[in-house]
Structures are given as structure tokens and as C-alpha cells.
Design a protein around this motif. Sequence first.
Motif, short mmCIF file in Angstrom:
data_model
loop_
_atom_site.label_atom_id
_atom_site.label_comp_id
_atom_site.label_asym_id
_atom_site.label_seq_id
_atom_site.Cartn_x
_atom_site.Cartn_y
_atom_site.Cartn_z
N ARG A 12 0.87 -1.19 0.00
CA ARG A 12 0.00 0.00 0.00
C ARG A 12 0.90 1.23 0.00
O ARG A 12 2.07 1.17 0.37
CB ARG A 12 -0.91 0.01 1.22
N SER A 36 -3.53 4.63 2.72
CA SER A 36 -4.69 3.88 3.19
C SER A 36 -5.16 2.91 2.12
O SER A 36 -5.51 3.33 1.01
CB SER A 36 -5.83 4.84 3.54
N GLU A 37 -5.16 1.61 2.44
CA GLU A 37 -5.62 0.64 1.45
C GLU A 37 -7.11 0.83 1.15
O GLU A 37 -7.56 0.57 0.03
CB GLU A 37 -5.34 -0.79 1.90
N ARG A 38 -7.88 1.31 2.14
CA ARG A 38 -9.30 1.58 1.90
C ARG A 38 -9.45 2.71 0.88
O ARG A 38 -10.28 2.62 -0.04
CB ARG A 38 -9.99 1.96 3.22
N ASP A 39 -8.66 3.77 1.02
CA ASP A 39 -8.73 4.88 0.07
C ASP A 39 -8.32 4.43 -1.33
O ASP A 39 -8.91 4.86 -2.33
CB ASP A 39 -7.83 6.04 0.52
N GLU A 40 -7.30 3.57 -1.41
CA GLU A 40 -6.87 3.06 -2.71
C GLU A 40 -7.97 2.21 -3.34
O GLU A 40 -8.26 2.33 -4.55
CB GLU A 40 -5.57 2.26 -2.56
N LEU A 80 -11.27 2.39 -2.80
CA LEU A 80 -12.39 3.23 -3.22
C LEU A 80 -12.03 4.09 -4.42
O LEU A 80 -12.90 4.42 -5.24
CB LEU A 80 -12.86 4.09 -2.05
N ALA A 81 -10.75 4.44 -4.57
CA ALA A 81 -10.33 5.19 -5.76
C ALA A 81 -10.56 4.36 -7.02
O ALA A 81 -11.02 4.88 -8.04
CB ALA A 81 -8.86 5.59 -5.64
N CYS A 134 -1.72 2.24 -6.44
CA CYS A 134 -2.39 1.23 -5.62
C CYS A 134 -1.50 0.01 -5.43
O CYS A 134 -0.80 -0.41 -6.35
CB CYS A 134 -3.69 0.79 -6.29
N CYS A 180 -5.11 -3.59 -1.72
CA CYS A 180 -6.43 -3.24 -2.25
C CYS A 180 -6.77 -4.09 -3.47
O CYS A 180 -7.95 -4.33 -3.75
CB CYS A 180 -6.54 -1.75 -2.56
N PRO A 232 -14.66 -2.47 1.69
CA PRO A 232 -14.84 -1.02 1.69
C PRO A 232 -16.09 -0.58 0.93
O PRO A 232 -16.71 0.42 1.28
CB PRO A 232 -13.57 -0.52 1.00
#
Length: 383
Positions: free
Chosen positions: A34, A37-41, A43-44, A234, A238, A337
Amino acid sequence: MSHTHDPRRTALDAVHRALGATMTDFAGWDMPLRYGSERDEHLAVRTRAGLFDLSHMGEIAVTGPQAGELLDHALVGNLSALAEGRARYTMICDESGGILDDLIVYRLTDDTSGGHRRYLVVANAGNAQVVLDALRERQAGFDAAVRDDRDAYALLAVQGPEAAGILKQVTDADLDGLKYYAGLPGTVAGVDALIARTGYTGEDGFELFVAASDAERLWNALTEAGAGAGLVPCGLSCRDTLRLEAGMPLYGNELTRETTPFDAGLGRVVKFEKTTNEGRFVGREPLEAAAERAASAPPRKLVGLVAEGRRVPRSGYEVVSADGTVIGRVTSGAPSPTLGEPIAMAYVDAEHAAPGTEGVAVDIRGSREPYRVVALPFYKRER
């Protein structure tokens, strides 16, 4: 005396480190897990676009007058029927029908000088040598060559709803005309590339096979082109949650040498009606038996599980019925996510596999956490 081997590094290693990536040893490669934030990646990729370095994947060239026949013999798919510029998801099995790896095979443009067919077989990083060895063992009697091309390529992927718009800024290739699971040769940011509309995220996107020496130039050009569209780098973390939401299997989890394609609900990739080699291919008879079992009374099925609570299941955790009987085992699990709740894939006894089945739980460190059975995939993009 023990010998340790340092993990291999991709051509983009210095780029990842400059971006502050958390690196991890994956299948013998030092890869970005990562960047933040893996969550942000994650959702991107679902909402905009993500840029991946997948140069750890294993490329194997199969060429020659009988390249298609060799692949028909060695793999479960009907690759000789694959049209130029198209790709196919397939598998390579052992003599018992167990899965050695799942693959994508690209039919490249024929060699016009010799009339030879050209295929690119892309294996998972951890299985690339196994696949290479198996293809070489199975090539006897065929007028075809098998070449290890792992060092010849870097592989970058742009995935997400904005992927096509970003890529159009740096290529004149006909992306609108490029179908899903198809590939074409082209130039991207001045770099020669095989542009493939494939991916492992459940989103639209492209995978770009280029010379390793061109990887950094291409990464920088894509980063610049995607800045206004919200493109982010990414990592593998993710990529795993994206493929899990999309219900895509992972070798070593859902797929192993102890499972057949039919066990995994992927019997559609096995083509018994091949016209080459008199219909014979490695593992045919055991796979015919597996197909019969799957059609009549499969012992277990691969299903989706969605948590009713917040605890996350992990690979290997037992799935139990209301009375505590073990009815299956989790193969992959993670927080989702996109859905906002923990999800898992699991093999469960067939009588508990119907979507909506109640009374199913996952044993998470001694605590039975309730889950509901759902059909795969968990997430499917709007087309």
C-alpha cells in the motif's frame, strides 16, 4: 548452512520507495502493499482510477505452427480457436485434474514472415515456474516453442471507471473499439505496448505490457495524465479486496492442486469439445468425472458470506451450522470497503450453499459469528 535469496525487484522499485510505499515480499518479489490507506486506494479504483505495478506476473511466449495445438493439449481451454487480438481466462491442470494455476492467454498477431501463431501466457507470480515447466514437459510432439519471457516485460495496470479517459490522453490506440478480454499492439506515451482490456478488480481497465526499460517513463506519464481524474497508485492489498468483492478466485485460496475447476464453480473454462489432438488434453478423464459430480451431487460449493457483525473472517477459519457442525472453510475474507461490512468466500457443504441460507456462522477464534450466504460476486459494476 541455510541460503536466503533476496526478493526480486521490479523496474519500478525506486518509484514505489520514493512514493513511500509499504513493501512486502510476495511470491519472491518485493512489491508495494500500500502507499497510504488501502481503503482509500480501493475506493479510488471503484470510483475513479488506480495505477498498479504488476510486473511480478509471469509471461511465457508460446509460438510456432502448432502453438495452438500445444496449448489445447496443455491447458483446459480451446485456445486454438482464439482469434487474433483476443484473450481468454483458462487453467492448467495436472494429470489428476487439480489446478496448477489459472491463466490469461493472449493471442497475439501472427508472425507474417513464418505464418506462426503467437500466444502470450500470463501466469501468477508464485506459479510461473511451475507453469513454464509444465508447458515444456507437454510440448513434446508439437511444432511449437515455449520461451520464458518474464524478464522481457513490465506490466502496469490502470483500473477504474476513469481508466479509459486517462489512457486516451497518452495513446492514439482505438480504446473504444477494444473489447473486454482483447488486446492490441500500440504506443502509449511513446512506448511500445500490448494494450489489453483485462484486469483483476471488477472494474473496467487496461493492462499494459511494456519493456522493463520503459516502465518508469510509462508510470510517470500515466500519473500525470490521471492527476485531474483522481488516479492514485495502488498496492497489492487493495487489489486483493477488489478481486474478493468481484468474486474472483485467488490461487492458493479458492484454487489449489486439491481443487478442480468444477469444484470452484468454474467448469465453464473446461472445453471438452476441442477439435485438435482428437479432443485429448492433460487431465481430461478426471475432469469429466469432476463434471459429472458437479452436475449431480457436488459435496461442496464455493459461496459468498456476508457478516451480520463486524468481525473479519480469515482464510482457514471453519464455517459451522447452527448445531456447531463444521460445514466448510473460509478461503478468503476481508472488510469490504464498498459494502461496508466483512465478507468472505468459502467452500461449504452443498445443502448449506443456497443464497439466503440461515444459521451459518464462522468460528472466529472460538466465537461463532453469524453470516448469511449470498451469491457471488458481492459487487458487480454497472455497465
